[in-house]
Design a protein around this motif. Structure first.
Motif, PDB file in Angstrom:
ATOM      1  N   ARG A   1      35.766  49.949  35.825  1.00  0.00           N
ATOM      2  CA  ARG A   1      36.538  48.795  35.347  1.00  0.00           C
ATOM      3  C   ARG A   1      38.006  48.883  35.760  1.00  0.00           C
ATOM      4  NH1 ARG A   1      37.355  46.216  29.290  1.00  0.00           N
ATOM      5  NH2 ARG A   1      39.163  44.970  29.889  1.00  0.00           N
ATOM      6  N   TYR A   2      38.605  50.055  35.596  1.00  0.00           N
ATOM      7  CA  TYR A   2      40.031  50.211  35.874  1.00  0.00           C
ATOM      8  C   TYR A   2      40.260  51.063  37.119  1.00  0.00           C
ATOM      9  CZ  TYR A   2      40.380  48.888  30.945  1.00  0.00           C
ATOM     10  OH  TYR A   2      40.257  48.246  29.747  1.00  0.00           O
ATOM     11  N   GLU A   3      41.380  50.808  37.747  1.00  0.00           N
ATOM     12  CA  GLU A   3      41.895  51.689  38.788  1.00  0.00           C
ATOM     13  C   GLU A   3      43.344  51.988  38.456  1.00  0.00           C
ATOM     14  OE1 GLU A   3      39.459  50.501  42.830  1.00  0.00           O
ATOM     15  OE2 GLU A   3      41.386  49.538  42.446  1.00  0.00           O
TER      16      GLU A   3
ATOM     17  N   ASP B   1      42.732  45.947  36.327  1.00  0.00           N
ATOM     18  CA  ASP B   1      41.564  45.744  35.461  1.00  0.00           C
ATOM     19  C   ASP B   1      40.613  44.806  36.201  1.00  0.00           C
ATOM     20  OD1 ASP B   1      39.693  45.180  33.529  1.00  0.00           O
ATOM     21  OD2 ASP B   1      41.129  44.525  32.013  1.00  0.00           O
ATOM     22  N   HIS B   2      39.438  45.298  36.542  1.00  0.00           N
ATOM     23  CA  HIS B   2      38.479  44.523  37.342  1.00  0.00           C
ATOM     24  C   HIS B   2      37.410  43.845  36.497  1.00  0.00           C
ATOM     25  CE1 HIS B   2      39.897  45.900  41.261  1.00  0.00           C
ATOM     26  NE2 HIS B   2      39.975  47.120  40.776  1.00  0.00           N
ATOM     27  N   VAL B   3      37.570  43.797  35.173  1.00  0.00           N
ATOM     28  CA  VAL B   3      36.491  43.334  34.308  1.00  0.00           C
ATOM     29  C   VAL B   3      36.052  41.898  34.611  1.00  0.00           C
ATOM     30  CG1 VAL B   3      37.866  42.467  32.359  1.00  0.00           C
ATOM     31  CG2 VAL B   3      35.604  43.455  31.955  1.00  0.00           C
TER      32      VAL B   3
ATOM     33  N   GLY C   1      34.749  38.363  39.876  1.00  0.00           N
ATOM     34  CA  GLY C   1      33.447  37.841  40.277  1.00  0.00           C
ATOM     35  C   GLY C   1      32.927  38.588  41.483  1.00  0.00           C
ATOM     36  N   SER C   2      33.808  38.819  42.409  1.00  0.00           N
ATOM     37  CA  SER C   2      33.471  39.658  43.555  1.00  0.00           C
ATOM     38  C   SER C   2      34.609  40.642  43.717  1.00  0.00           C
ATOM     39  CB  SER C   2      33.296  38.818  44.819  1.00  0.00           C
ATOM     40  OG  SER C   2      34.515  38.201  45.157  1.00  0.00           O
ATOM     41  N   ARG C   3      34.299  41.747  44.298  1.00  0.00           N
ATOM     42  CA  ARG C   3      35.291  42.820  44.369  1.00  0.00           C
ATOM     43  C   ARG C   3      35.284  43.434  45.753  1.00  0.00           C
ATOM     44  NH1 ARG C   3      35.432  47.651  39.973  1.00  0.00           N
ATOM     45  NH2 ARG C   3      37.062  48.888  40.934  1.00  0.00           N
TER      46      ARG C   3
ATOM     47  N   LEU D   1      47.387  43.183  28.348  1.00  0.00           N
ATOM     48  CA  LEU D   1      47.120  42.880  29.761  1.00  0.00           C
ATOM     49  C   LEU D   1      45.693  43.201  30.185  1.00  0.00           C
ATOM     50  CD1 LEU D   1      50.400  43.738  31.687  1.00  0.00           C
ATOM     51  CD2 LEU D   1      49.585  41.561  30.799  1.00  0.00           C
ATOM     52  N   ARG D   2      44.887  43.664  29.246  1.00  0.00           N
ATOM     53  CA  ARG D   2      43.460  43.793  29.550  1.00  0.00           C
ATOM     54  C   ARG D   2      42.904  42.392  29.724  1.00  0.00           C
ATOM     55  NH1 ARG D   2      40.599  48.501  25.898  1.00  0.00           N
ATOM     56  NH2 ARG D   2      41.731  50.238  26.839  1.00  0.00           N
ATOM     57  N   LYS D   3      42.065  42.220  30.720  1.00  0.00           N
ATOM     58  CA  LYS D   3      41.595  40.868  31.028  1.00  0.00           C
ATOM     59  C   LYS D   3      40.600  40.325  30.015  1.00  0.00           C
ATOM     60  CE  LYS D   3      42.675  40.969  35.880  1.00  0.00           C
ATOM     61  NZ  LYS D   3      42.179  40.918  37.254  1.00  0.00           N
ATOM     62  N   ASP D   4      40.141  41.159  29.087  1.00  0.00           N
ATOM     63  CA  ASP D   4      39.271  40.641  28.031  1.00  0.00           C
ATOM     64  C   ASP D   4      40.032  40.433  26.725  1.00  0.00           C
ATOM     65  OD1 ASP D   4      39.688  43.301  27.432  1.00  0.00           O
ATOM     66  OD2 ASP D   4      37.569  43.801  27.196  1.00  0.00           O
TER      67      ASP D   4
END
Length: 199
Positions: free
Chosen positions: A105-107, A76-78, A81-83, A179-182
């Protein structure tokens, strides 16, 4: 000052597309349009469209002798800050054009193992927050049943075609996907399914 002087436009030459240096990755890239090849820690990685994930698994099993799907996980990339960007990763497809990886958002990451060939390959597909779904791989690799249920339970990714996509660890009446980051962080006592000692 008037712009009367001739200016020379400086353009960087586009890097030449490179072919995958791994024959399994090359087979995937050739078969599935839009796929992108990369390497991570020495392991071949192929980014594919999520619609073809089951087809990719079928090709790996039937044509490339990949006998096991080791795991299926989600990133989860939500909150990133940098990717790490895979933009600019190139390959030489039949059409001859280079491709880049779209970021979502997801991979969903699937790691395949060939016991026969003593090889691994990682396949990744981007999954948007607006439609968190991907085809189930249980029809090709039945052992992924529980990994997909866990991923559904914790991240809310819908594995379309899964025979029993229900929660596996969280209680059936649990709301959300922890486990979703939000997901709100809290120290809430959780009783997992089958826990003989409720808290």
């Amino acid at each position: 000052m008037a712009d009367e002087e001739a200016r020379e436009d400086v353009h960087e030459a586009a890097p030449e597309p490179v072919a995958p240096d791994d024959e399994v990755a090359a087979a995937l890239v050739e078969r599935f349009a839009g796929s992108v090849f990369d390497r991570s820690h020495g392991q071949p990685v192929v980014y594919v469209d999520r619609a073809v994930m089951a087809d990719v698994a079928l090709l790996l099993r039937d044509e490339e002798q990949f006998t096991m799907l080791v795991d299926t996980v989600v990133v989860d990339h939500v909150l990133d800050g940098s990717r790490v960007s895979v933009d600019g990763v190139r390959y030489v497809p039949a059409a001859g054009s280079a491709r880049t990886v779209a970021t979502e958002r997801y991979e969903v990451v699937a790691n395949f193992l060939s016991h026969v060939r003593n090889r691994r390959v990682r396949v990744i597909c981007a999954v948007p927050d607006s439609d968190p779904s991907v085809p189930s791989l249980t029809g090709v690799y039945p052992g992924t049943n529980f990994a997909e249920r866990e991923t559904y339970d914790f991240f809310g990714i819908d594995f379309v075609g899964h025979p029993d996509l229900t929660r596996i660890l969280m209680p059936d009446d649990w709301e959300g996907h922890p486990l979703r980051k939000d997901y709100p962080a809290a120290r809430v006592p959780v009783t997992f399914k089958g826990d003989p000692h409720p808290r």
